[in-house]
Motif scaffolding. Structure first.
Motif, mmCIF file in Angstrom:
data_model
loop_
_atom_site.group_PDB
_atom_site.id
_atom_site.type_symbol
_atom_site.label_atom_id
_atom_site.label_comp_id
_atom_site.label_asym_id
_atom_site.label_seq_id
_atom_site.Cartn_x
_atom_site.Cartn_y
_atom_site.Cartn_z
ATOM 1 N N MET A 120 0.851 -1.320 0.037
ATOM 2 C CA MET A 120 -0.118 0.099 -0.108
ATOM 3 C C MET A 120 0.798 1.173 -0.111
ATOM 4 N N LYS A 121 0.607 2.249 -0.396
ATOM 5 C CA LYS A 121 1.054 3.581 -0.462
ATOM 6 C C LYS A 121 0.771 4.405 0.598
ATOM 7 N N ALA A 122 1.673 5.353 0.887
ATOM 8 C CA ALA A 122 1.759 6.185 1.939
ATOM 9 C C ALA A 122 1.966 7.653 1.608
ATOM 10 N N LEU A 123 1.742 8.798 2.200
ATOM 11 C CA LEU A 123 2.143 10.083 2.206
ATOM 12 C C LEU A 123 2.957 10.785 3.348
ATOM 13 N N ILE A 124 4.083 11.374 3.022
ATOM 14 C CA ILE A 124 4.715 12.145 3.839
ATOM 15 C C ILE A 124 4.852 13.652 3.290
ATOM 16 N N ILE A 125 4.563 14.526 4.452
ATOM 17 C CA ILE A 125 4.469 15.777 4.145
ATOM 18 C C ILE A 125 5.478 16.581 4.886
ATOM 19 N N ASP A 126 6.418 17.283 4.339
ATOM 20 C CA ASP A 126 7.352 17.997 5.176
ATOM 21 C C ASP A 126 7.340 19.671 4.893
ATOM 22 N N THR A 127 6.992 20.531 5.629
ATOM 23 C CA THR A 127 6.796 21.846 5.336
ATOM 24 C C THR A 127 7.656 22.939 6.282
ATOM 25 N N SER A 128 8.655 22.221 6.974
ATOM 26 C CA SER A 128 9.250 22.738 7.949
ATOM 27 C C SER A 128 10.352 23.782 7.639
ATOM 28 N N LEU A 129 11.114 23.421 6.558
ATOM 29 C CA LEU A 129 12.401 23.636 6.021
ATOM 30 C C LEU A 129 12.042 24.953 4.896
ATOM 31 N N GLU A 130 13.070 25.707 4.672
ATOM 32 C CA GLU A 130 13.016 26.535 3.484
ATOM 33 C C GLU A 130 12.491 25.763 2.139
ATOM 34 N N ILE A 131 12.890 24.693 2.022
ATOM 35 C CA ILE A 131 12.328 23.844 0.795
ATOM 36 C C ILE A 131 11.387 22.754 1.408
ATOM 37 N N SER A 132 10.115 22.755 0.884
ATOM 38 C CA SER A 132 9.025 21.713 1.418
ATOM 39 C C SER A 132 9.162 20.558 0.485
ATOM 40 N N HIS A 133 8.667 19.590 1.046
ATOM 41 C CA HIS A 133 8.838 18.219 0.378
ATOM 42 C C HIS A 133 7.503 17.376 0.373
ATOM 43 N N ILE A 134 7.259 16.815 -0.666
ATOM 44 C CA ILE A 134 6.051 15.813 -0.671
ATOM 45 C C ILE A 134 6.860 14.299 -1.098
ATOM 46 N N ILE A 135 6.395 13.403 -0.369
ATOM 47 C CA ILE A 135 7.040 12.106 -0.689
ATOM 48 C C ILE A 135 5.769 11.140 -0.772
ATOM 49 N N LEU A 136 5.641 10.542 -1.814
ATOM 50 C CA LEU A 136 4.579 9.282 -2.074
ATOM 51 C C LEU A 136 5.173 8.194 -2.169
ATOM 52 N N LEU A 137 5.035 7.175 -1.244
ATOM 53 C CA LEU A 137 6.059 5.876 -1.203
ATOM 54 C C LEU A 137 4.982 4.472 -1.280
ATOM 55 N N GLN A 138 5.733 3.543 -1.701
ATOM 56 C CA GLN A 138 4.948 2.235 -2.006
ATOM 57 C C GLN A 138 6.005 1.385 -0.997
ATOM 58 N N ASP A 139 5.578 1.086 0.171
ATOM 59 C CA ASP A 139 6.515 0.135 1.264
ATOM 60 C C ASP A 139 7.593 1.138 1.595
ATOM 61 N N TYR A 140 8.828 0.590 1.065
ATOM 62 C CA TYR A 140 10.028 1.441 1.177
ATOM 63 C C TYR A 140 10.579 2.321 -0.101
ATOM 64 N N GLU A 141 9.818 2.189 -1.164
ATOM 65 C CA GLU A 141 10.350 2.684 -2.411
ATOM 66 C C GLU A 141 9.420 3.968 -2.669
#
Length: 212
Positions: A1-22
């Motif tokens: 299954m997929k999961a979503l990580i949202i990081d908006t704490s730094l000067e550059i924001s990140h969105i990561i969509l992953l499948q298990d560890y990929e």
């Protein structure tokens, strides 16, 4: 299954969509209207990857340390999706995205403006990270005493912190944001069912820790 990580704490924001560890989609952006662009980017990522958000195994959002506005934007979107789709909500600190890449005890430090610095203590052994403390805000005197006993300090704010702690400037090293570290952290939290209550999602602001 997929999961979503949202990081908006730094000067550059990140969105990561992953499948298990990929990682199947990794997006970073800066100097944007975050309240508008974050949601727009999320919609595009979900569309491009043919991902139904209701099928995500979890949504993870950073608790900081970061600016008041950016942290609240990321946390609000994560909490909204979590509540609307009944998806487990996980929190992490962006300080967990940095490592020295060799076996040692170390500190990750974020500049906290006039308040001092946020730090988290950790140890890397055989490419695995053990966290020895939670993120904590320290004034200059407290941080100086800790840095004096530490071999290496990892930070994305290297120029600012070298100036603040000039006597220890050789201990500071800059490292790149590593999304795989956050995947390890959030997958582990999911496996151990360490989920957050959307009504008690505590954020760490750069001018000192406050509750959202």
């Amino acid at each position: 299954m997929k999961a979503l990580i949202i990081d908006t704490s730094l000067e550059i924001s990140h969105i990561i969509l992953l499948q298990d560890y990929e990682i199947i989609y990794f997006k970073k952006f800066e100097n944007v209207n975050l309240s508008k662009e974050l949601f727009t980017n999320l919609e595009k990522i979900l569309h491009d990857t043919k991902t139904d958000i209701s099928t995500l195994k979890y949504i993870a959002a950073s608790i900081g340390p970061g600016s008041f506005t950016s942290l609240r934007v990321g946390a609000t979107i994560a909490k909204t999706f979590s509540y609307a789709k009944n998806i487990p909500l996980i929190s992490f600190t962006s300080m967990q995205a940095f490592r020295p890449h060799f076996d040692t005890k170390f500190i990750v430090a974020f500049d906290a403006k006039s308040e001092g610095i946020f730090i988290i203590e950790a140890e890397e052994i055989n490419e695995k990270i053990n966290y020895l403390s939670k993120p904590k805000l320290m004034n200059i005197e407290e941080a100086t005493a800790l840095i004096e006993k530490t071999k290496i300090v990892i930070t994305p704010h290297i120029d600012i912190l070298k100036e603040k702690f000039e006597i220890f400037k050789n201990k500071f090293q800059k490292r790149s944001f590593d999304p795989h570290l956050l995947i390890d952290v959030t997958n582990n939290l999911f496996s151990n069912k360490k989920f957050e209550d959307i009504n008690n999602f505590k954020l760490l602001y750069l001018r000192g820790p406050k509750h959202s």
